[in-house]
Design a protein around this motif. Structure first.
Motif, mmCIF file in Angstrom:
data_model
loop_
_atom_site.group_PDB
_atom_site.id
_atom_site.type_symbol
_atom_site.label_atom_id
_atom_site.label_comp_id
_atom_site.label_asym_id
_atom_site.label_seq_id
_atom_site.Cartn_x
_atom_site.Cartn_y
_atom_site.Cartn_z
ATOM 1 N N ALA A 152 12.421 -9.039 -3.161
ATOM 2 C CA ALA A 152 11.027 -9.384 -2.885
ATOM 3 C C ALA A 152 10.387 -10.037 -4.097
ATOM 4 C CB ALA A 152 10.246 -8.128 -2.494
ATOM 5 N N ASP A 153 9.372 -10.855 -3.832
ATOM 6 C CA ASP A 153 8.667 -11.465 -4.958
ATOM 7 C C ASP A 153 7.687 -10.461 -5.563
ATOM 8 O OD1 ASP A 153 6.053 -11.623 -3.697
ATOM 9 O OD2 ASP A 153 6.743 -13.392 -2.612
ATOM 10 N N SER A 154 7.109 -10.817 -6.683
ATOM 11 C CA SER A 154 6.259 -9.895 -7.445
ATOM 12 C C SER A 154 5.053 -9.405 -6.653
ATOM 13 C CB SER A 154 5.778 -10.569 -8.735
ATOM 14 O OG SER A 154 6.872 -10.885 -9.546
ATOM 15 N N THR A 155 4.430 -10.299 -5.914
ATOM 16 C CA THR A 155 3.260 -9.906 -5.120
ATOM 17 C C THR A 155 3.636 -8.874 -4.069
ATOM 18 O OG1 THR A 155 2.313 -12.107 -5.447
ATOM 19 C CG2 THR A 155 1.390 -10.768 -3.666
ATOM 20 N N GLN A 156 4.772 -9.049 -3.434
ATOM 21 C CA GLN A 156 5.224 -8.099 -2.421
ATOM 22 C C GLN A 156 5.544 -6.742 -3.042
ATOM 23 O OE1 GLN A 156 8.441 -10.465 -0.889
ATOM 24 N NE2 GLN A 156 7.181 -11.334 0.756
ATOM 25 N N VAL A 157 6.134 -6.743 -4.212
ATOM 26 C CA VAL A 157 6.450 -5.490 -4.903
ATOM 27 C C VAL A 157 5.158 -4.766 -5.284
ATOM 28 C CG1 VAL A 157 7.465 -4.502 -6.998
ATOM 29 C CG2 VAL A 157 8.692 -6.265 -5.726
ATOM 30 N N VAL A 158 4.187 -5.513 -5.792
ATOM 31 C CA VAL A 158 2.899 -4.903 -6.149
ATOM 32 C C VAL A 158 2.232 -4.314 -4.910
ATOM 33 C CG1 VAL A 158 0.557 -5.375 -6.977
ATOM 34 C CG2 VAL A 158 2.537 -6.313 -8.198
ATOM 35 N N MET A 159 2.222 -5.045 -3.810
ATOM 36 C CA MET A 159 1.589 -4.553 -2.586
ATOM 37 C C MET A 159 2.311 -3.327 -2.036
ATOM 38 S SD MET A 159 -1.070 -6.272 -2.332
ATOM 39 C CE MET A 159 -1.637 -5.614 -0.772
ATOM 40 N N ALA A 160 3.637 -3.339 -2.064
ATOM 41 C CA ALA A 160 4.404 -2.186 -1.587
ATOM 42 C C ALA A 160 4.090 -0.946 -2.415
ATOM 43 C CB ALA A 160 5.897 -2.497 -1.627
ATOM 44 N N ASN A 161 4.010 -1.106 -3.723
ATOM 45 C CA ASN A 161 3.681 0.022 -4.590
ATOM 46 C C ASN A 161 2.220 0.428 -4.457
ATOM 47 O OD1 ASN A 161 5.887 1.147 -6.243
ATOM 48 N ND2 ASN A 161 6.206 -1.000 -6.724
ATOM 49 N N LEU A 162 1.367 -0.516 -4.179
ATOM 50 C CA LEU A 162 -0.047 -0.202 -3.973
ATOM 51 C C LEU A 162 -0.228 0.684 -2.748
ATOM 52 C CD1 LEU A 162 -2.719 -0.753 -5.330
ATOM 53 C CD2 LEU A 162 -2.988 -2.750 -3.874
ATOM 54 N N VAL A 163 0.517 0.400 -1.683
ATOM 55 C CA VAL A 163 0.462 1.240 -0.483
ATOM 56 C C VAL A 163 0.956 2.653 -0.816
ATOM 57 C CG1 VAL A 163 1.495 1.608 1.809
ATOM 58 C CG2 VAL A 163 0.616 -0.645 1.179
ATOM 59 N N GLY A 164 2.087 2.742 -1.514
ATOM 60 C CA GLY A 164 2.615 4.046 -1.894
ATOM 61 C C GLY A 164 1.659 4.811 -2.785
ATOM 62 N N MET A 165 1.068 4.131 -3.760
ATOM 63 C CA MET A 165 0.143 4.802 -4.665
ATOM 64 C C MET A 165 -1.137 5.211 -3.949
ATOM 65 S SD MET A 165 -1.346 3.657 -8.330
ATOM 66 C CE MET A 165 -1.884 4.928 -9.460
ATOM 67 N N ALA A 166 -1.599 4.387 -3.021
ATOM 68 C CA ALA A 166 -2.817 4.727 -2.283
ATOM 69 C C ALA A 166 -2.643 6.037 -1.526
ATOM 70 C CB ALA A 166 -3.190 3.593 -1.325
ATOM 71 N N VAL A 167 -1.507 6.205 -0.872
ATOM 72 C CA VAL A 167 -1.235 7.453 -0.152
ATOM 73 C C VAL A 167 -1.106 8.604 -1.154
ATOM 74 C CG1 VAL A 167 0.453 8.656 1.295
ATOM 75 C CG2 VAL A 167 -0.232 6.307 1.843
ATOM 76 N N PHE A 168 -0.411 8.370 -2.245
ATOM 77 C CA PHE A 168 -0.242 9.363 -3.310
ATOM 78 C C PHE A 168 -1.602 9.861 -3.804
ATOM 79 C CE2 PHE A 168 0.307 9.996 -7.980
ATOM 80 C CZ PHE A 168 1.343 10.908 -8.013
ATOM 81 N N VAL A 169 -2.484 8.934 -4.154
ATOM 82 C CA VAL A 169 -3.800 9.285 -4.683
ATOM 83 C C VAL A 169 -4.667 9.931 -3.605
ATOM 84 C CG1 VAL A 169 -5.952 8.301 -5.584
ATOM 85 C CG2 VAL A 169 -3.763 7.588 -6.546
ATOM 86 N N LEU A 170 -4.662 9.386 -2.412
ATOM 87 C CA LEU A 170 -5.504 9.915 -1.336
ATOM 88 C C LEU A 170 -5.126 11.358 -0.996
ATOM 89 C CD1 LEU A 170 -7.705 9.341 0.812
ATOM 90 C CD2 LEU A 170 -5.857 8.637 2.326
ATOM 91 N N VAL A 171 -3.849 11.610 -0.776
ATOM 92 C CA VAL A 171 -3.420 12.959 -0.385
ATOM 93 C C VAL A 171 -3.612 13.946 -1.541
ATOM 94 C CG1 VAL A 171 -1.484 14.372 0.376
ATOM 95 C CG2 VAL A 171 -1.861 12.122 1.388
ATOM 96 N N LEU A 172 -3.252 13.565 -2.766
ATOM 97 C CA LEU A 172 -3.446 14.479 -3.888
ATOM 98 C C LEU A 172 -4.922 14.763 -4.134
ATOM 99 C CD1 LEU A 172 -0.702 13.364 -6.431
ATOM 100 C CD2 LEU A 172 -0.806 15.492 -5.141
ATOM 101 N N SER A 173 -5.786 13.796 -3.897
ATOM 102 C CA SER A 173 -7.232 14.027 -4.013
ATOM 103 C C SER A 173 -7.709 14.983 -2.933
ATOM 104 C CB SER A 173 -7.997 12.706 -3.916
ATOM 105 O OG SER A 173 -7.647 11.867 -4.983
ATOM 106 N N MET A 174 -7.220 14.809 -1.712
ATOM 107 C CA MET A 174 -7.605 15.718 -0.625
ATOM 108 C C MET A 174 -7.127 17.134 -0.914
ATOM 109 S SD MET A 174 -7.222 13.220 2.745
ATOM 110 C CE MET A 174 -5.932 14.201 3.363
#
Length: 196
Positions: A152-174
């Protein structure tokens, strides 16, 4: 599995040497060390949260050690695994890139090293640095880790990790806000309710 080689890789990652990801990507023997590194880093973030409460808060909280160090560390490690899985699904299913799941777990396991710096967040004046900076570094390292195993190109890698981190942060915050009298979580997520 050479413990000296593992320690050397961790030290190199602390120095921001991302060539480590290319070394562990194709070595099946590095899966267990990578998972152990991610688990230890998460537990150190939990220890940092426990120490922060002990040093900076004047009242006692029931089950603090269990809620921050044990449960917080376990939740953080489990949600980091979810992050890796979500990044993999995004890369392979959404972006149609090639990636190997075990290689991604190996590189992302090593990328969890910055979480260990959360153990220093008990320092009264500097706690915001040691609470927030490890998450930022984790995100940056996860980009390098994922980039080393995918087409994958860099933008796709950043977006894929952004989705993973968003869930990580959201659930840990909850999880951190799930109870008013017994905060649960590791690292920054254990102290969110108390930051002025």
């Amino acid at each position: 599995m050479d413990p000296n080689a593992i320690i050397n890789r961790v030290i190199r990652l602390v120095k921001l040497d991302t060539s480590v990801f290319d070394e562990v990507r194709d070595d099946p023997a590095e899966l267990i060390p990578a998972l152990v590194i991610a688990a230890i880093s998460s537990l150190l973030a939990g220890l940092g949260a426990f120490l922060w409460w002990q040093v900076n808060i004047e009242y006692d909280i029931d089950n603090l050690f269990i809620n921050t160090f044990v449960m917080g560390g376990v939740f953080m490690a489990a949600l980091y695994a979810v992050w890796v899985l979500l990044a993999y699904v995004m890369l392979v299913q959404v972006y149609k890139a090639t990636a190997d799941l075990q290689s991604l777990f190996r590189t992302m396991g090593y990328a969890a090293v910055p979480l260990a710096f959360s153990v220093l967040m008990f320092v009264p004046v500097l706690y915001p640095v040691f609470a927030i900076l490890p998450l930022v570094l984790l995100f940056v390292m996860s980009i390098y880790a994922a980039q080393s195993v995918t087409s994958a190109d860099s933008t796709q890698v950043v977006m894929a990790n952004l989705v993973g981190m968003a869930v990580f942060v959201l659930v840990l915050s909850m999880v951190a806000f799930s109870s008013d009298d017994a905060y649960m979580g590791a690292g920054l997520f254990a102290i969110l309710a108390e930051i002025p």
